[in-house]
Motif scaffolding. Structure first.
Motif, PDB file in Angstrom:
ATOM      1  N   ASP A 117     -71.619 -21.789  -3.863  1.00 55.21           N
ATOM      2  CA  ASP A 117     -70.870 -22.677  -2.976  1.00 55.21           C
ATOM      3  C   ASP A 117     -69.469 -22.141  -2.692  1.00 55.21           C
ATOM      4  O   ASP A 117     -68.980 -21.222  -3.355  1.00 55.21           O
ATOM      5  CB  ASP A 117     -70.740 -24.069  -3.608  1.00 55.21           C
ATOM      6  CG  ASP A 117     -72.064 -24.790  -3.727  1.00 55.21           C
ATOM      7  OD1 ASP A 117     -73.028 -24.380  -3.053  1.00 55.21           O
ATOM      8  OD2 ASP A 117     -72.129 -25.765  -4.502  1.00 55.21           O
TER       9      ASP A 117
ATOM     10  N   ARG B 234     -66.600 -29.311  -1.201  1.00 49.57           N
ATOM     11  CA  ARG B 234     -67.641 -28.364  -1.623  1.00 49.57           C
ATOM     12  C   ARG B 234     -68.605 -28.129  -0.464  1.00 49.57           C
ATOM     13  O   ARG B 234     -69.175 -29.068   0.094  1.00 49.57           O
ATOM     14  CB  ARG B 234     -68.399 -28.884  -2.842  1.00 49.57           C
ATOM     15  CG  ARG B 234     -69.470 -27.922  -3.367  1.00 49.57           C
ATOM     16  CD  ARG B 234     -69.994 -28.379  -4.708  1.00 49.57           C
ATOM     17  NE  ARG B 234     -68.978 -28.244  -5.757  1.00 49.57           N
ATOM     18  CZ  ARG B 234     -68.788 -27.143  -6.470  1.00 49.57           C
ATOM     19  NH1 ARG B 234     -69.535 -26.057  -6.244  1.00 49.57           N
ATOM     20  NH2 ARG B 234     -67.848 -27.099  -7.395  1.00 49.57           N
TER      21      ARG B 234
ATOM     22  N   PRO C 247     -71.839 -25.521   1.156  1.00 49.46           N
ATOM     23  CA  PRO C 247     -72.861 -24.525   0.816  1.00 49.46           C
ATOM     24  C   PRO C 247     -72.486 -23.156   1.359  1.00 49.46           C
ATOM     25  O   PRO C 247     -71.608 -23.021   2.228  1.00 49.46           O
ATOM     26  CB  PRO C 247     -74.116 -25.073   1.488  1.00 49.46           C
ATOM     27  CG  PRO C 247     -73.608 -25.897   2.625  1.00 49.46           C
ATOM     28  CD  PRO C 247     -72.322 -26.502   2.150  1.00 49.46           C
TER      29      PRO C 247
END
Length: 397
Positions: free
Chosen positions: A166, A232, A234
């Motif tokens: 991430d 956060r 991906p």
């Protein structure tokens, strides 16, 4: 030598240089479509929106703009119109003739957020975001400017660090058009490998976009701060096609091109208001448009207005031919916004006290252009871009 034509076309006060002769029927049709939309959907309400400092129904307006092909207009594929850059410029002119805030909505959506994804995004990112953005179903914003870093984006403090597969994004962006209503934010951040762009869904935990109030310019526009508190993301949120400042700067160059046209729309609206007022307002027993000093003002304004439109057209043709340089965009942005402000100010003098009233568009355009003058490159930055191009000497630092 061929004989001169026996009959010249009549003088057109709205197009004294005959610039419309350079436009194709399709160009003219697109211009008329956008002008009609703005006349119907913006002009009847814009004074109220401006006075209230709001842009109600922005999502509906975005969908309508999508339906006429105005979002990501010069991009190809993914539901975009694939128009020429001249056609996009004509649309910007008509939108800003209504209000700079409306043109900013379209510019940020198409020339910044969509363009960044279209040029630097993965195929998956393009398919995910661009069709909805072209239709106006998804609104985008572009996060580059920070509270302490405007003209020097290389000093940005927003940072994205890797955490396993991430990314974790932290920082703040300021003066972001569309921020509070956006579904996706293109955010530029420092990383260990250089500056990278991220397509950030705005419903991601840790992301917020409080709206900025108490503006005296661009009041009919949504302007926000972006706050990223350990957002956060991906791995596939990063735009894979670019690293470094050339990414956001190329997007800004694309958007500045639209401003070259748009500023002339604000100038045209103010100039037309001044002409009509000068023909009907009487002092000393006759219309003030019949006095030499008023006519001198109108003549000087007409010169700068139509020179500016001709310059925008020239840059558009170069852009369509793949020959437009960033320095030339700086030339256009610097000249046209500066002259547009002067046209608005001179128009205000012709309207006298009425010039400050929202019953007329002049002061609204003048105050909007004060923002347009400094966003996407201040006067000083564009002067230094041209200075370096002319001398070969870098005076930025």
């Amino acid at each position: 030598m061929s004989a001169p034509s026996s009959k010249l076309p009549p003088f057109d006060a709205s197009d004294p240089l005959g610039i419309d002769d350079l436009l194709s029927p399709e160009d003219l049709a697109i211009r008329e479509t956008v002008r009609s939309w703005a006349d119907d959907r913006v002009l009847p309400h814009i004074a109220e929106w401006y006075e209230n400092g709001e842009l109600p129904g922005i999502r509906e307006l975005a969908r309508e703009l999508g339906s006429i092909g105005a979002l990501g207009m010069s991009l190809t594929g993914y539901g975009c119109a694939g128009a020429t850059n001249v056609q996009y410029g004509l649309a910007c002119l008509e939108l800003e003739a209504a209000d700079s805030g409306i043109r900013s909505l379209v510019s940020v959506q198409g020339s910044l957020a969509m363009y960044a994804i279209w040029r630097f995004g993965s195929e998956e990112q393009k398919r995910r975001w661009l069709p909805g953005m072209a239709a106006g179903e998804i609104i985008g914003c572009f996060g580059l400017t920070e509270p302490d870093h405007g003209s020097d984006p290389a000093g940005m403090r927003t940072y994205a660090k890797k955490d396993g597969a991430d990314w974790v994004l932290t920082g703040r962006k300021m003066w972001i058009t569309n921020g509070s209503v956006a579904g996706v934010a293109v955010v530029w951040a420092q990383t260990d490998d250089g500056i990278r762009g991220f397509a950030v869904p705005t419903d991601t935990p840790g992301f917020s976009a409080p709206e900025i109030k108490h503006k005296w310019s661009l009041r009919a526009s949504v302007t926000s701060e972006l706050v990223m508190d350990e957002v956060r993301l991906p791995a596939d949120a990063v735009l894979p096609g670019v690293t470094g400042l050339k990414g956001p700067l190329s997007c800004l160059s694309h958007a500045r091109y639209g401003i070259v046209w748009g500023a002339m729309g604000a100038a045209r609206a103010s100039f037309e208001a001044a002409v009509e007022y000068a023909k009907s307002r009487e002092q000393f027993g006759r219309p003030i448009g019949g006095f030499q000093l008023t006519q001198a003002k109108l003549a000087d304004m007409a010169l700068e207005l139509h020179k500016g439109i001709l310059l925008a057209h020239h840059l558009g043709r170069r852009m369509d031919a793949g020959r437009l340089r960033p320095e030339q965009v700086s030339f256009g942005k610097l000249n046209n916004v500066r002259e547009a402000i002067e046209i608005c100010r001179t128009s205000r003098t012709i309207l006298g006290a009425n010039g400050i009233s929202l019953e007329y568009p002049v002061m609204r355009h003048a105050t909007n252009l004060e923002s347009v003058l400094t966003y996407e490159g201040t006067v000083e930055m564009h002067q230094l871009v041209l200075g370096k191009a002319l001398t070969g000497l870098d005076a930025f630092r």
